[in-house]
Design an enzyme around this catalytic site. Structure first.
Site, PDB file in Angstrom:
ATOM      1  N   MET A   4       0.202  -5.768   8.561  1.00 29.84           N
ATOM      2  CA  MET A   4      -0.531  -7.020   8.291  1.00 29.84           C
ATOM      3  C   MET A   4       0.077  -7.841   7.150  1.00 29.84           C
ATOM      4  SD  MET A   4      -4.388  -5.494   8.647  1.00 29.84           S
ATOM      5  CE  MET A   4      -4.784  -4.269   9.908  1.00 29.84           C
ATOM      6  N   SER A   5       1.342  -7.610   6.845  1.00 26.23           N
ATOM      7  CA  SER A   5       1.947  -8.352   5.718  1.00 26.23           C
ATOM      8  C   SER A   5       3.398  -8.695   6.046  1.00 26.23           C
ATOM      9  CB  SER A   5       1.876  -7.496   4.446  1.00 26.23           C
ATOM     10  OG  SER A   5       2.699  -6.360   4.556  1.00 26.23           O
TER      11      SER A   5
ATOM     12  N   ALA B  22       2.834  -0.675   4.162  1.00 30.16           N
ATOM     13  CA  ALA B  22       2.372   0.448   4.974  1.00 30.16           C
ATOM     14  C   ALA B  22       2.232  -0.066   6.398  1.00 30.16           C
ATOM     15  CB  ALA B  22       1.039   0.960   4.458  1.00 30.16           C
TER      16      ALA B  22
ATOM     17  N   ASN C 269       0.447   5.942   9.938  1.00 29.68           N
ATOM     18  CA  ASN C 269      -0.352   6.391  11.094  1.00 29.68           C
ATOM     19  C   ASN C 269       0.376   6.008  12.378  1.00 29.68           C
ATOM     20  OD1 ASN C 269      -1.407   3.599   9.996  1.00 29.68           O
ATOM     21  ND2 ASN C 269      -1.773   3.572  12.219  1.00 29.68           N
TER      22      ASN C 269
ATOM     23  N   SER D   2       0.846  -1.199   0.000  1.00 29.41           N
ATOM     24  CA  SER D   2       0.000   0.000   0.000  1.00 29.41           C
ATOM     25  C   SER D   2       0.878   1.244   0.000  1.00 29.41           C
ATOM     26  CB  SER D   2      -0.871   0.049   1.259  1.00 29.41           C
ATOM     27  OG  SER D   2      -1.509  -1.166   1.471  1.00 29.41           O
TER      28      SER D   2
ATOM     29  N   HIS E  15      -2.725 -11.393   1.238  1.00 28.51           N
ATOM     30  CA  HIS E  15      -2.622 -11.152   2.683  1.00 28.51           C
ATOM     31  C   HIS E  15      -3.285 -12.304   3.432  1.00 28.51           C
ATOM     32  CE1 HIS E  15      -2.308  -6.991   1.105  1.00 28.51           C
ATOM     33  NE2 HIS E  15      -1.494  -6.804   2.132  1.00 28.51           N
TER      34      HIS E  15
ATOM     35  N   HIS F  69      -9.057   2.373   7.185  1.00 24.84           N
ATOM     36  CA  HIS F  69      -8.300   2.048   5.984  1.00 24.84           C
ATOM     37  C   HIS F  69      -8.127   3.308   5.131  1.00 24.84           C
ATOM     38  CE1 HIS F  69      -6.532  -0.535   3.051  1.00 24.84           C
ATOM     39  NE2 HIS F  69      -7.478  -0.351   2.155  1.00 24.84           N
TER      40      HIS F  69
ATOM     41  N   HIS G  82      -8.508  -4.564  -9.652  1.00 25.42           N
ATOM     42  CA  HIS G  82      -7.324  -4.447  -8.804  1.00 25.42           C
ATOM     43  C   HIS G  82      -6.089  -4.763  -9.635  1.00 25.42           C
ATOM     44  CE1 HIS G  82      -8.661  -4.442  -4.381  1.00 25.42           C
ATOM     45  NE2 HIS G  82      -9.581  -3.901  -5.128  1.00 25.42           N
TER      46      HIS G  82
ATOM     47  N   TYR H 251      -5.103 -12.105   5.963  1.00 22.79           N
ATOM     48  CA  TYR H 251      -6.468 -11.773   6.393  1.00 22.79           C
ATOM     49  C   TYR H 251      -7.513 -12.040   5.310  1.00 22.79           C
ATOM     50  CZ  TYR H 251      -5.470  -7.225   4.119  1.00 22.79           C
ATOM     51  OH  TYR H 251      -5.118  -6.247   3.232  1.00 22.79           O
ATOM     52  N   GLU H 252      -7.083 -12.299   4.081  1.00 21.58           N
ATOM     53  CA  GLU H 252      -8.046 -12.552   3.009  1.00 21.58           C
ATOM     54  C   GLU H 252      -8.620 -13.964   3.085  1.00 21.58           C
ATOM     55  OE1 GLU H 252      -6.652 -10.972  -0.950  1.00 21.58           O
ATOM     56  OE2 GLU H 252      -4.922 -10.520   0.291  1.00 21.58           O
TER      57      GLU H 252
HETATM   58  N1  HPA Z   1      -1.843  -1.557  12.089  1.00 17.25           N
HETATM   59  C1  HPA Z   1      -1.744  -2.613  11.246  1.00 17.25           C
HETATM   60  N2  HPA Z   1      -1.520  -2.467   9.949  1.00 17.25           N
HETATM   61  C2  HPA Z   1      -1.357  -1.227   9.464  1.00 17.25           C
HETATM   62  C3  HPA Z   1      -1.441  -0.098  10.282  1.00 17.25           C
HETATM   63  C4  HPA Z   1      -1.703  -0.276  11.669  1.00 17.25           C
HETATM   64  O1  HPA Z   1      -1.778   0.680  12.459  1.00 17.25           O
HETATM   65  N3  HPA Z   1      -1.225   0.979   9.483  1.00 17.25           N
HETATM   66  C5  HPA Z   1      -1.016   0.499   8.229  1.00 17.25           C
HETATM   67  N4  HPA Z   1      -1.100  -0.833   8.205  1.00 17.25           N
END
Ligand code: HPA
Length: 285
Positions: free
Chosen positions: A216-217, A121, A240, A38, A91, A252, A69, A93-94
């Protein structure tokens, strides 16, 4: 992305993907592959002499379920360095399955790629890594203790993870950042499966464990790549402050917005780093 392949179907898909990679781009693989996470997809603009191939023609690569996508590889050069970039990543989570990148990573290794650079990210656990920061991953914490190697035969499944993130690449990244007057953090990445964001209590725990960024990756891919015998690098774009460390609710949309705001700078640094790899002799040995 659809459910990952396993067993004989996976092996056949890797054989077919390797043949297509060679037929399309030549027998000699680029030394370097990059997975664009991302916020990083703009980095394909760094490639000269681009050639594209959709994952749909590479059965070992994760097949997107949603049309529209981007799921393709791009081969090109950054300066003198040939690079293959992957846009589209499976991922955990998918599907709940953490092996989704196994076929892609093993195909790249079979082709002759030497180094896999994973970008993502991430949320920050440290005030010195505010949103917009870049962090070179020095090590990771596999918090869920899940492995994409579960069930594999052979003693090489007991993969050494003591220097999973390539030391020479990290040193090179620090040098390139200094040359371009860019602040590059270094730190430990902790994997959270998601897709929900973490709780503030989880973030306090990760922080006490020594994690600097959360996402998450990346971790399953690092394990797969080290098992396959690839060198690995990790580059996190901080989008963030992690849960509980700022007043903002995590969405997101917020992470995508920050990724977009910093994406150009991240892509430019990635381009500088990739160009510099043309001088790394160990990649050509
Ligand atoms: N947590 C998990 N995954 C993320 C975050 C987060 O704060 N920001 C971007 N991907």
């Amino acid at each position: 992305m659809s459910m990952p392949l396993q067993g004989a179907a996976l092996e056949a898909a890797i054989t077919a993907s390797l043949a297509t990679l060679k037929a399309t781009f030549g027998d000699t693989a680029p030394e370097v592959a990059v997975v664009l996470g991302s916020g990083w997809s703009g980095a394909v603009e760094q490639l000269q002499d681009q050639q594209h191939l959709p994952y749909a023609q590479l059965p070992a690569f994760p097949q997107p379920k949603v049309e529209g996508h981007v799921a393709e590889i791009t081969v090109g050069r950054v300066g003198q360095q040939r690079v293959v970039m992957l846009r589209g990543r499976a991922h955990t989570y998918e599907s709940g399955d953490c092996t989704g990148m196994a076929g892609a990573i093993r195909s790249l290794k079979a082709w002759g790629v030497k180094l896999l650079l994973l970008t993502n990210a991430s949320g920050s656990l440290r005030s010195h890594l505010p949103p917009g920061s870049l962090m070179m991953i020095s090590d990771h914490i596999n918090a869920p203790q899940r492995s994409p190697l579960t069930g594999l035969p052979g003693n090489d499944r007991f993969t050494d993870m003591s220097t999973a993130y390539d030391v020479e690449l990290r040193q090179q990244a620090v040098k390139v950042a200094q040359t371009h007057n860019l602040v590059l953090g270094q730190g430990v990445y902790v994997w959270a499966v998601g897709p929900q964001f973490e709780t503030p209590a989880e973030i306090r725990m990760f922080s006490a464990w020594g994690a600097d960024a959360v996402g998450m990756s990346t971790v399953p891919e690092t394990i797969l790549a080290r098992h396959a015998g690839l060198r690995v690098g990790g580059l996190a774009l901080i989008t963030n402050m992690a849960a509980g460390l700022s007043d903002e609710a995590l969405t997101h949309a917020l992470t995508l917005q920050q990724a977009k705001a910093s994406g150009d700078r991240a892509a430019a640094f990635l381009g500088q780093l990739l160009a510099s790899l043309a001088t790394m002799e160990s990649l050509r040995a």
